[in-house]
Design a protein around this motif. Structure first.
Motif, PDB file in Angstrom:
ATOM      1  N   THR A  84       0.793  -1.165  -0.054  1.00 42.46           N
ATOM      2  CA  THR A  84       0.066  -0.071   0.112  1.00 42.46           C
ATOM      3  C   THR A  84       0.938   1.010   0.050  1.00 42.46           C
ATOM      4  O   THR A  84       0.621   2.337  -0.588  1.00 42.46           O
ATOM      5  CB  THR A  84      -0.795  -0.034   1.303  1.00 42.46           C
ATOM      6  N   ILE A 104       1.791   4.502  -3.219  1.00 41.58           N
ATOM      7  CA  ILE A 104       1.388   6.214  -3.109  1.00 41.58           C
ATOM      8  C   ILE A 104       2.286   6.931  -4.186  1.00 41.58           C
ATOM      9  O   ILE A 104       3.260   6.963  -4.367  1.00 41.58           O
ATOM     10  CB  ILE A 104       1.690   6.438  -1.796  1.00 41.58           C
ATOM     11  N   ALA A 117      -0.458  13.987  -1.400  1.00 40.51           N
ATOM     12  CA  ALA A 117       0.389  13.303  -0.737  1.00 40.51           C
ATOM     13  C   ALA A 117       0.989  14.311   0.120  1.00 40.51           C
ATOM     14  O   ALA A 117       1.342  14.105   1.496  1.00 40.51           O
ATOM     15  CB  ALA A 117       1.469  12.526  -1.506  1.00 40.51           C
ATOM     16  N   VAL A 123       2.814   5.079   4.926  1.00 44.83           N
ATOM     17  CA  VAL A 123       2.332   5.889   3.744  1.00 44.83           C
ATOM     18  C   VAL A 123       3.302   7.171   4.073  1.00 44.83           C
ATOM     19  O   VAL A 123       3.629   7.538   3.049  1.00 44.83           O
ATOM     20  CB  VAL A 123       0.778   6.387   3.807  1.00 44.83           C
ATOM     21  N   VAL A 147       6.049   8.809   1.405  1.00 47.97           N
ATOM     22  CA  VAL A 147       5.749  10.126   0.972  1.00 47.97           C
ATOM     23  C   VAL A 147       7.297  10.990   1.225  1.00 47.97           C
ATOM     24  O   VAL A 147       7.846  11.654   0.268  1.00 47.97           O
ATOM     25  CB  VAL A 147       4.660  11.026   1.547  1.00 47.97           C
ATOM     26  N   THR A 181      -6.447   7.233  -3.226  1.00 48.26           N
ATOM     27  CA  THR A 181      -5.063   7.703  -2.889  1.00 48.26           C
ATOM     28  C   THR A 181      -4.342   6.757  -1.953  1.00 48.26           C
ATOM     29  O   THR A 181      -3.213   7.014  -1.932  1.00 48.26           O
ATOM     30  CB  THR A 181      -5.246   9.080  -2.513  1.00 48.26           C
ATOM     31  N   GLY A 182      -5.093   6.237  -0.874  1.00 52.94           N
ATOM     32  CA  GLY A 182      -4.179   5.678   0.093  1.00 52.94           C
ATOM     33  C   GLY A 182      -3.752   6.494   1.169  1.00 52.94           C
ATOM     34  O   GLY A 182      -3.048   6.145   2.021  1.00 52.94           O
ATOM     35  N   LEU A 183      -4.316   7.756   1.197  1.00 52.19           N
ATOM     36  CA  LEU A 183      -3.811   8.634   2.289  1.00 52.19           C
ATOM     37  C   LEU A 183      -4.667   8.884   3.468  1.00 52.19           C
ATOM     38  O   LEU A 183      -5.423   9.982   3.634  1.00 52.19           O
ATOM     39  CB  LEU A 183      -3.536  10.191   1.660  1.00 52.19           C
TER      40      LEU A 183
END
Length: 234
Positions: free
Chosen positions: A6, A10, A22, A53, A57, A211-213
Motif C-alpha cells: 500500500t 502512493i 500526498a 504511507v 511520501v 489515494t491511500g492517504l
C-alpha cells in the motif's frame, strides 16, 4: 494487499512542498503531531499503515513502541497505545531527507518569516490536509450520553487550531464549530458541532482509498461511531 505494498503505491511528487494530495496529507500530520527541530522532523502516529504511507511520501526511518499517556481533555485518565515514529533527516545521511524542504540547512514546517503556517500550496487539497491534521491532533468518538459523534482537534499551538478552523469553515460541508477552549494540560481545543460531525467526517474520508492517504484505524473509528449513533436513534 500488504501494508508495504500500500505504501509503495502512493503517488509522490518530486517536490515535497508542491501542491499535491500526498504532500498536503504529510504536512497536515507534521503540523498536527510533528516535532520539528534543526536536527530533523519526527512525526508520530498510532496507525501503522498511515506511518508507512508517510514514510513513502517523505522517506526517513520508522520506529515502533508502546506508550502510556494522559488523555488530552482529562489528565487523570491514561491510555496505552501503539506509537509509530517517523524520523526524517538528522544523522541518516540521506540527501533526499535533508533536502525535504528544498534547502540544505535546517528542516522546518512550511512557514513564512513571521512563523505563520504557509499552506497555500495545498489549497486545492484541503481534504487531505485536514485529514492529516485530524489524524495528527484530532479525536473521533461516540458520545454515549447524547448518542452523537464527536470530532475535535487538540494542540498546544493556538495558531494552528485557528488555521484548522479556517480550513473547516472553507470546506464544502457546512460544519459549525464551538469556540476555542483550554485543556487541562495547558493546550487548546475545539470541536465540530455534533449535528455536523457525521457529514464532516464522512466528507473527510470520502474516496480516501483512491489515494491511500488515510489511517485505516481512524476511519474504522469514525464508521463505528456513526453506526453507534444510528443505532442510538432507532
Amino acid at each position: 494487499m500488504s501494508e508495504t505494498e500500500t505504501a509503495t503505491e502512493i503517488d509522490v511528487p518530486s517536490d515535497p512542498l508542491a501542491g499535491h494530495p500526498a504532500t498536503a496529507y504529510l504536512w497536515g500530520h507534521v503540523a498536527g503531531s510533528g516535532d520539528v527541530s534543526n536536527e530533523g522532523i519526527e512525526v508520530v502516529t498510532n496507525d501503522e499503515e498511515s506511518a508507512q504511507v508517510l514514510a513513502a511520501v517523505a522517506g526517513g526511518s520508522l520506529e515502533h513502541e508502546t506508550t502510556s499517556r494522559e488523555y488530552a481533555h482529562d489528565t487523570s485518565i491514561t491510555r496505552t497505545e501503539d506509537e509509530y515514529t517517523l524520523s526524517i533527516g538528522g544523522d541518516e545521511g540521506d540527501d533526499g531527507d535533508t533536502s525535504l524542504l528544498g534547502r540544505s540547512g535546517a528542516l522546518g514546517l512550511p512557514v513564512d518569516g513571521r512563523g505563520n503556517y504557509r499552506f497555500g500550496a495545498f489549497a486545492s487539497h484541503d481534504r487531505e490536509l485536514l485529514r492529516g491534521l485530524l489524524e495528527g491532533c484530532g479525536t473521533i468518538c461516540f458520545k454515549s450520553k447524547s448518542g452523537t459523534v464527536g470530532i475535535s482537534f487538540v494542540h498546544d499551538d493556538r495558531d494552528l487550531l485557528e488555521l484548522t478552523r479556517e480550513l473547516i469553515a472553507d470546506c464544502p460541508v457546512d460544519a459549525p464549530m464551538g469556540d476555542l477552549g483550554e485543556t487541562s494540560s495547558g493546550g487548546y481545543w475545539f470541536g465540530v458541532d455534533d449535528d455536523a460531525a457525521p457529514a464532516f467526517g464522512t466528507w473527510l474520508y470520502e474516496n480516501c482509498e483512491e489515494t491511500g492517504l488515510f489511517a485505516p484505524s481512524r476511519r474504522r473509528k469514525l464508521e463505528r461511531s456513526l453506526e453507534q449513533a444510528d443505532a442510538y436513534d432507532e
